[in-house]
Each structure stands twice: as structure tokens, then as C-alpha cells.
Design a protein around this motif. Structure first.
Motif, PDB file in Angstrom:
ATOM      1  N   ARG A 167      29.675  95.611 -18.294  1.00 30.18           N
ATOM      2  CA  ARG A 167      30.236  94.927 -17.779  1.00 30.18           C
ATOM      3  C   ARG A 167      31.888  95.624 -17.329  1.00 30.18           C
ATOM      4  O   ARG A 167      31.932  95.723 -16.307  1.00 30.18           O
ATOM      5  N   LEU A 168      32.211  96.037 -18.156  1.00 34.66           N
ATOM      6  CA  LEU A 168      33.747  96.389 -18.558  1.00 34.66           C
ATOM      7  C   LEU A 168      33.682  97.950 -17.549  1.00 34.66           C
ATOM      8  O   LEU A 168      33.843  98.295 -16.034  1.00 34.66           O
ATOM      9  N   LYS A 169      32.439  98.740 -17.901  1.00 30.80           N
ATOM     10  CA  LYS A 169      32.059  99.803 -15.898  1.00 30.80           C
ATOM     11  C   LYS A 169      32.550  99.601 -14.784  1.00 30.80           C
ATOM     12  O   LYS A 169      32.780 100.197 -14.085  1.00 30.80           O
ATOM     13  N   LYS A 170      31.088  98.475 -14.634  1.00 28.24           N
ATOM     14  CA  LYS A 170      30.854  97.850 -13.412  1.00 28.24           C
ATOM     15  C   LYS A 170      32.791  97.242 -12.588  1.00 28.24           C
ATOM     16  O   LYS A 170      32.517  98.040 -11.908  1.00 28.24           O
ATOM     17  N   ARG A 171      33.219  96.454 -14.027  1.00 25.41           N
ATOM     18  CA  ARG A 171      34.494  96.624 -12.844  1.00 25.41           C
ATOM     19  C   ARG A 171      35.722  97.212 -12.911  1.00 25.41           C
ATOM     20  O   ARG A 171      35.978  97.084 -11.835  1.00 25.41           O
ATOM     21  N   LEU A 172      35.624  98.302 -13.686  1.00 24.39           N
ATOM     22  CA  LEU A 172      36.460  99.485 -13.840  1.00 24.39           C
ATOM     23  C   LEU A 172      35.858 100.024 -12.372  1.00 24.39           C
ATOM     24  O   LEU A 172      36.912 100.674 -11.647  1.00 24.39           O
ATOM     25  N   ARG A 173      34.871 100.434 -12.376  1.00 21.29           N
ATOM     26  CA  ARG A 173      34.142 101.038 -11.150  1.00 21.29           C
ATOM     27  C   ARG A 173      34.701 100.144  -9.549  1.00 21.29           C
ATOM     28  O   ARG A 173      35.770 101.109  -8.599  1.00 21.29           O
ATOM     29  N   GLU A 174      34.658  98.834  -9.682  1.00 18.98           N
ATOM     30  CA  GLU A 174      35.068  98.403  -7.846  1.00 18.98           C
ATOM     31  C   GLU A 174      36.453  98.066  -8.213  1.00 18.98           C
ATOM     32  O   GLU A 174      36.824  98.291  -7.212  1.00 18.98           O
ATOM     33  N   ARG A 175      36.944  98.406  -9.423  1.00 21.34           N
ATOM     34  CA  ARG A 175      38.656  98.278  -9.156  1.00 21.34           C
ATOM     35  C   ARG A 175      39.076  99.170  -9.532  1.00 21.34           C
ATOM     36  O   ARG A 175      40.529  99.324  -8.640  1.00 21.34           O
ATOM     37  N   TYR A 176      38.453 100.058  -9.904  1.00 18.83           N
ATOM     38  CA  TYR A 176      39.958 102.096 -10.044  1.00 18.83           C
ATOM     39  C   TYR A 176      38.384 103.099  -8.862  1.00 18.83           C
ATOM     40  O   TYR A 176      38.007 103.377 -10.283  1.00 18.83           O
ATOM     41  N   PRO A 177      37.925 102.741  -7.946  1.00 20.30           N
ATOM     42  CA  PRO A 177      36.827 103.692  -7.929  1.00 20.30           C
ATOM     43  C   PRO A 177      37.984 105.252  -8.206  1.00 20.30           C
ATOM     44  O   PRO A 177      36.895 106.107  -7.767  1.00 20.30           O
ATOM     45  N   ASP A 178      38.695 105.357  -7.856  1.00 21.46           N
ATOM     46  CA  ASP A 178      39.824 107.134  -7.177  1.00 21.46           C
ATOM     47  C   ASP A 178      39.993 107.460  -9.085  1.00 21.46           C
ATOM     48  O   ASP A 178      40.593 108.401  -9.419  1.00 21.46           O
ATOM     49  N   GLU A 179      40.164 106.290  -9.853  1.00 20.14           N
ATOM     50  CA  GLU A 179      40.756 106.608 -11.581  1.00 20.14           C
ATOM     51  C   GLU A 179      40.044 107.481 -12.702  1.00 20.14           C
ATOM     52  O   GLU A 179      38.318 107.208 -11.536  1.00 20.14           O
ATOM     53  N   ASN A 180      40.224 108.207 -13.201  1.00 13.78           N
ATOM     54  CA  ASN A 180      39.602 108.389 -13.949  1.00 13.78           C
ATOM     55  C   ASN A 180      39.072 107.591 -15.389  1.00 13.78           C
ATOM     56  O   ASN A 180      40.273 107.196 -15.646  1.00 13.78           O
ATOM     57  N   LEU A 181      37.986 107.570 -15.248  1.00 12.68           N
ATOM     58  CA  LEU A 181      37.077 106.387 -16.541  1.00 12.68           C
ATOM     59  C   LEU A 181      37.100 106.713 -17.358  1.00 12.68           C
ATOM     60  O   LEU A 181      36.644 106.127 -18.653  1.00 12.68           O
ATOM     61  N   ARG A 182      37.301 108.367 -17.571  1.00 10.19           N
ATOM     62  CA  ARG A 182      36.511 109.195 -19.165  1.00 10.19           C
ATOM     63  C   ARG A 182      37.200 108.130 -20.190  1.00 10.19           C
ATOM     64  O   ARG A 182      38.498 108.117 -20.127  1.00 10.19           O
TER      65      ARG A 182
END
Length: 197
Positions: A152-167
Motif C-alpha cells: 500500500r505504501l509503495k502504491k501511494r508513494l508512486r502516485e504522490r511522488y512519481p519523480d522522487e527516489n523511493l528507495r
């Protein structure tokens, strides 16, 4: 030998000529800027600190600066001030991950109290079997909760911050779930059930 003296004489003559051509300032004339107040001058003098005269003084100054930075960091961990947080907690992705974890209930945050309970139950022969079953249930619950949380967190982060580094954001969130809410640093900024900022 004679050439160097000639050069020196030429330099002193040019300096004398420059002094003669520069008009002298009248002592009554304004200097072009207001006189600073004593408190302002003292603050400026303290801000422009003199360089350290010895290694001992330099070490003391560095120690004071480190202590001040750590105090600011500790205060930021309590208040959530983004500017002074440690590098691992800084940024919008990490703040969202913290809020995402803090907004819900997680089995992992109760791991330590449950582990103590299981330890006590395992010492009593009559409840040893129940303690083992509870231990297995807690482990399975933590694994399932962690998998669902990261998805759930990865999905929300991809939606909210598509250009940020999520590593590293998922591991950061999972480590936060292992801490009891009261003990988490930076302190939770939202209540349970609220939407992450």
C-alpha cells in the motif's frame, strides 16, 4: 641590487601621490551609514568569531558546535521540524512514510509486550503449548501486516511522488512499525485514523 631600490622608491612615490590626491574627510561630515547600536555591534562581533589560537580552543569550539547541532536535532525529532532532522528522516517521502505508519494500527508495534508475555507463559509448564501457538501467530501476523503495508505504501508513494527516489522508504516504514507509538522518533505528527499529509 640597484634595480630593487629603484622599484621601492617608485612604489613609495606612487603611494605618496595617491595620498595627496585623496581628499581628506571633514570630521563633521557624515560617514554615509548610521552608527550601529552597541547590542548590534556586539552581536556582529560575536558572529564574526576570531579564529582559534590553539588546538585546544579549536577542539572546544568544535565540541560546542556539535553539541548545539545535536540539541537542534533532538528538538527536531520531538517537534518534527524538517530543517534540523537527521538525513535519514528528511524529505517529503520519509515524512509521508512516517505519517502512513502513524495513521494506523500495526501488529509489529506490540511485538515487545507480546514477547514478554510469551516469555512468561513459556516458563509455566501448563501454558507452554499456548505460548508457542501465540508466538507463531504473532510472527505470521507481523509478516502479513508488513507485506500489506509495503504494498500500500509503495502504491501511494508512486502516485504522490512519481519523480522522487523511493528507495529505502519501505524499510524505513517497517522499522517504524517495530517501535511502539510512544517511543517513535520523530514523534508522530498525526493521530490514528487521520489521512497522511
Amino acid at each position: 641590487m640597484f634595480r630593487s631600490r629603484a622599484k621601492e622608491d617608485a612604489k613609495t612615490e606612487s603611494a605618496n601621490e595617491a595620498a595627496e590626491t585623496r581628499p581628506e574627510r571633514d570630521p563633521q561630515a557624515p560617514k554615509g551609514r548610521p552608527t550601529p547600536k552597541r547590542s548590534e555591534a556586539e552581536a556582529l562581533r560575536k558572529a564574526v568569531a576570531k579564529p582559534a589560537t590553539s588546538r585546544k580552543e579549536a577542539a572546544q569550539r568544535a565540541k560546542k558546535a556539535r553539541r548545539a547541532a545535536l540539541d537542534k536535532q533532538r528538538q527536531a525529532l520531538l517537534t518534527g521540524d524538517e530543517k534540523h532532522l537527521p538525513a535519514r528522516d528528511r524529505g517529503p517521502v520519509r515524512r509521508y512514510a512516517r505519517d502512513f505508519v502513524d495513521s494506523g494500527w500495526h501488529i509489529a508495534e506490540f511485538f515487545l509486550p507480546i514477547a514478554v508475555l510469551i516469555l512468561v507463559m513459556s516458563m509455566i509448564p501448563a501454558t507452554m503449548g499456548f505460548a508457542l501457538m501465540l508466538w507463531m501467530a504473532v510472527i505470521v501476523g507481523i509478516v502479513l501486516d508488513s507485506v500489506l503495508l509495503t504494498r500500500r505504501l509503495k502504491k501511494r508513494l508512486r502516485e504522490r511522488y512519481p519523480d522522487e527516489n523511493l528507495r529505502g522508504s519501505s524499510a524505513y516504514a517497517l522499522m517504524r512499525t517495530l517501535q511502539m507509538r510512544r517511543m517513535r522518533l520523530p514523534k508522530p505528527q498525526i493521530k490514528r485514523g487521520e489521512e497522511p499529509r
